[in-house]
Design an enzyme around this catalytic site. Sequence first.
Site, PDB file in Angstrom:
ATOM      1  N   ASP A  98       0.826  -1.206   0.000  1.00 32.97           N
ATOM      2  CA  ASP A  98       0.000   0.000   0.000  1.00 32.97           C
ATOM      3  C   ASP A  98       0.863   1.261   0.000  1.00 32.97           C
ATOM      4  O   ASP A  98       0.801   2.062   0.922  1.00 32.97           O
ATOM      5  CB  ASP A  98      -0.931  -0.032   1.233  1.00 32.97           C
ATOM      6  N   ASP A 119      -1.736  -2.727  -3.911  1.00 26.56           N
ATOM      7  CA  ASP A 119      -2.018  -1.301  -3.891  1.00 26.56           C
ATOM      8  C   ASP A 119      -0.702  -0.574  -4.136  1.00 26.56           C
ATOM      9  O   ASP A 119      -0.195   0.190  -3.325  1.00 26.56           O
ATOM     10  CB  ASP A 119      -2.732  -0.832  -2.619  1.00 26.56           C
ATOM     11  N   TYR A 172      -1.476   4.529  -6.045  1.00 33.52           N
ATOM     12  CA  TYR A 172      -2.712   5.228  -5.658  1.00 33.52           C
ATOM     13  C   TYR A 172      -2.966   6.390  -6.599  1.00 33.52           C
ATOM     14  O   TYR A 172      -2.004   6.935  -7.143  1.00 33.52           O
ATOM     15  CB  TYR A 172      -2.588   5.749  -4.224  1.00 33.52           C
ATOM     16  N   ASN A 181      -6.707  -3.819  -4.796  1.00 31.77           N
ATOM     17  CA  ASN A 181      -7.959  -3.320  -5.376  1.00 31.77           C
ATOM     18  C   ASN A 181      -7.764  -1.963  -6.064  1.00 31.77           C
ATOM     19  O   ASN A 181      -8.362  -1.698  -7.102  1.00 31.77           O
ATOM     20  CB  ASN A 181      -9.077  -3.255  -4.324  1.00 31.77           C
ATOM     21  N   HIS A 214      -3.199  -9.549  -1.467  1.00 26.03           N
ATOM     22  CA  HIS A 214      -3.411  -8.167  -1.036  1.00 26.03           C
ATOM     23  C   HIS A 214      -4.371  -8.086   0.153  1.00 26.03           C
ATOM     24  O   HIS A 214      -4.135  -7.348   1.112  1.00 26.03           O
ATOM     25  CB  HIS A 214      -3.965  -7.320  -2.186  1.00 26.03           C
ATOM     26  N   HIS A 224     -10.454  -2.260   7.378  1.00 30.65           N
ATOM     27  CA  HIS A 224     -11.231  -3.051   6.415  1.00 30.65           C
ATOM     28  C   HIS A 224     -11.806  -4.314   7.033  1.00 30.65           C
ATOM     29  O   HIS A 224     -12.787  -4.866   6.543  1.00 30.65           O
ATOM     30  CB  HIS A 224     -10.360  -3.457   5.217  1.00 30.65           C
ATOM     31  N   HIS A 249      -3.549  -4.140   2.365  1.00 29.42           N
ATOM     32  CA  HIS A 249      -4.938  -3.684   2.377  1.00 29.42           C
ATOM     33  C   HIS A 249      -5.259  -2.823   3.598  1.00 29.42           C
ATOM     34  O   HIS A 249      -5.665  -1.677   3.443  1.00 29.42           O
ATOM     35  CB  HIS A 249      -5.911  -4.863   2.261  1.00 29.42           C
ATOM     36  N   ASP A 250      -5.114  -3.371   4.802  1.00 32.17           N
ATOM     37  CA  ASP A 250      -5.214  -2.491   5.965  1.00 32.17           C
ATOM     38  C   ASP A 250      -3.882  -1.770   6.118  1.00 32.17           C
ATOM     39  O   ASP A 250      -2.820  -2.393   6.089  1.00 32.17           O
ATOM     40  CB  ASP A 250      -5.582  -3.300   7.218  1.00 32.17           C
ATOM     41  N   HIS A 251      -3.983  -0.425   6.261  1.00 30.56           N
ATOM     42  CA  HIS A 251      -2.768   0.398   6.237  1.00 30.56           C
ATOM     43  C   HIS A 251      -2.116   0.429   7.602  1.00 30.56           C
ATOM     44  O   HIS A 251      -2.130   1.446   8.291  1.00 30.56           O
ATOM     45  CB  HIS A 251      -3.097   1.804   5.744  1.00 30.56           C
TER      46      HIS A 251
END
Length: 658
Positions: free
Chosen positions: A52, A85, A88, A123, A217, A226, A252-254
């Site tokens: 991410d 990710d 961005y 995503n 991811h 999330h 996914h979770d930052h």
Amino acid sequence: MENMTMMRSSILFSGLIILCTLSSFTSSAAELQRFPHASKANGSISFLILGDWGRRGAYNQSQVANQMGIIGEKLDIDFVISTGDNFYENGLTGIDDPQFEDSFSKIYTATSLQKQWYSVLGNHDYRGDVEAQLSPVLRKLDSKWLCLRSFIVDAEIVEIFFVDTTPFVDKYFANPKGSVYDWSGILPRNYYLSNILKDVDSALKDSTAKWKIVVGHHTIRTAGYHGETKELVTQLLPILLENNVDLYVNGHDHCLEHISSPNSPLQFLTSGGGSKAWRGVVSPYSPSEMKLYYDGQGFMSVQITQTELDIAFYDVFGNVLHKWGTSKQHYSFMGCLLSLCLVACAAELQRFKQAPKPDGSLSFLVVGDWGRRGQYNQSQVALQMGLIGEKSDIDFVISTGDNFYEDGLTGVDDPAFNESFSNIYTAPSLKKQWYNVLGNHDYRGDVEAQLSLVLRAIDSRWLCLRSFILDAEIVEFFFVDTTPFVDDYFTNPKEHTYDWRGVTPRAEYLSNLLKEVDSALKISTAKWKIVVGHHTILSAGHHGVTEELVTHLLPILKSNNIDFYVNGHDHCLEHISDSDSQIQFFTSGGGSKAWRGDIKSWSPEELKLYYDGQGFMSFHMTKASADVAYYDVSGNVLHKWSISKEIDSATHRTFTYS
Ligand SMILES: *[C@@H]1O[C@H](CO)[C@@H](O)[C@H](O)[C@H]1NC(C)=O
Ligand SMILES: *[C@@H]1O[C@H](CO)[C@@H](O)[C@H](O)[C@H]1NC(C)=O
Ligand SMILES: *[C@@H]1O[C@H](CO)[C@@H](O)[C@H](O)[C@H]1NC(C)=O
Ligand SMILES: *[C@@H]1O[C@H](CO)[C@@H](O)[C@H](O)[C@H]1NC(C)=O
């Protein structure tokens, strides 16, 4: 230069599969593309994991990158994993999107990060031109980049299974809100998902690696914003549990997160702190399972050996937030089978890469039989190597062995390493990578000392393996450990003691080595093929022809149309142009003591140079030509020889002598 084994012999790989199949492994692994990645010489592997991240350096992305560089160097990492990710907010717009450079190439600039990156898609990546990230064009722009939907990295002791998790998530299809997803390539969706699950399951079942890691991811277990991805909990998790996967790693979770349950060995690791973080949302989670939840930026490291696996999490300052380790002493049935396969198939030759110059050319020096603390003109030869090295702007140096006289090194702390190498070859032009093989004198000491990474730490130029491959694009070099071929050292060692650790049983070692060299030569697509060994094949010198190599190695060199065989052993400079084949035999064994005074008779048609004294050789190569030259201790050119190859043909040759 690093050992990025992007292409291992598929022949060898099928050999492994066949052997394992014989031992009851039936279904050969899936459609998932496989990338072999060699472990370090001591069998360990280390890497960083990041997720991410792509925000043009903003939101501490650059700070995280900086710390990754520092930790990456400290741990001598072999590669980097991205959990997706990557760019961005909406992936890349195409292969020419400047964000590729702005968020990747210009951010992860530390030397230690110039390794292969293995990336999955997140995503957000699916919200752009998803095929851009998968395109080989990006790999041309930055060779570190490698992104596929789902694939396998086989790093020997560990196998890593990358899974494309985005298409599992129903809401991206049912309720995409304002986002447009690029689903090209994954429809029909049910078919795509059931194939992935089947492929991952069967690849995991076929895996004989000691450690298994799955990377995706999306989260499976998390306390983050999330939350858990229910589609993965129901469809992927059972496969991970059934196949004894050690780690599931996601982004996914930052945040940075480590969850594990006391009754399962599977560790859930979130590394999604590559840039924007501080979400401030953490769900309650069982404290006996939650080992770390860090809401901010950072990354993680993994270090693996046959028996140990250690992970660590770092924040933007490089502080260690959490460490965890586990060991597997127990040798399972699978473990035994793996070692059987390894013995039977033999380790495939480790591969190193060396890029040519931007103009496509390559220059290097070859010296042999040298380590005598500067004595016997070693220092004079070194001085001239420095001058010629500078003049020809060399890329590296090759040593043909007998690196340390009389009896190799006594250990990694033997001062001869400094006195005969580091303190002798001091010219700036010689501060390049040295690729070394072992000679018979090296086998009379602690042979493993010369192979040890400790020496590389003392002098980073040093690289010595028994047998290995150097892929320099236009030229592929095959370094062959020739000492164990010579019967006399075994049957009649006289007063010498040879260190045969790692070489016994001898017959098996030799037959494996010949098989490896043969199959590596067969799959080589390089324009030029050069084989380097310590011992002579054809030579008019004191030691003369090495019969064992003429019998066992030479037929392989001939059948694979190699261009040059380069050796030391005879303390002279010599060029023999074989009348039976196109192979040129170059002896560069004049690194120190010479003037043996005995030379055998040899056909003058074939013998282009015999110089009984000290010196070395230089090579300058392009796709279309090779120029070699021999120099004495005063830097005088003793002999020059050139050859050209038409760009599209390996057979049409013209020769010039001077
Ligand atoms: C293997 O070599 C690396 C250096 O490249 C070192 O950091 C690591 O500790 C070594 N591991 C073992 C088990 O010797
Ligand atoms: C950057 O990292 C520091 C230290 O963790 C943190 O205090 C700061 O909020 C971060 N900046 C951003 C934009 O996330
Ligand atoms: C050093 O090189 C010179 C010039 O080739 C030669 O005359 C001399 O014998 C060499 N010395 C030794 C010890 O080999
Ligand atoms: C070699 O030399 C370097 C500095 O030149 C020194 O740090 C190192 O300790 C020396 N090693 C040995 C084994 O003599």
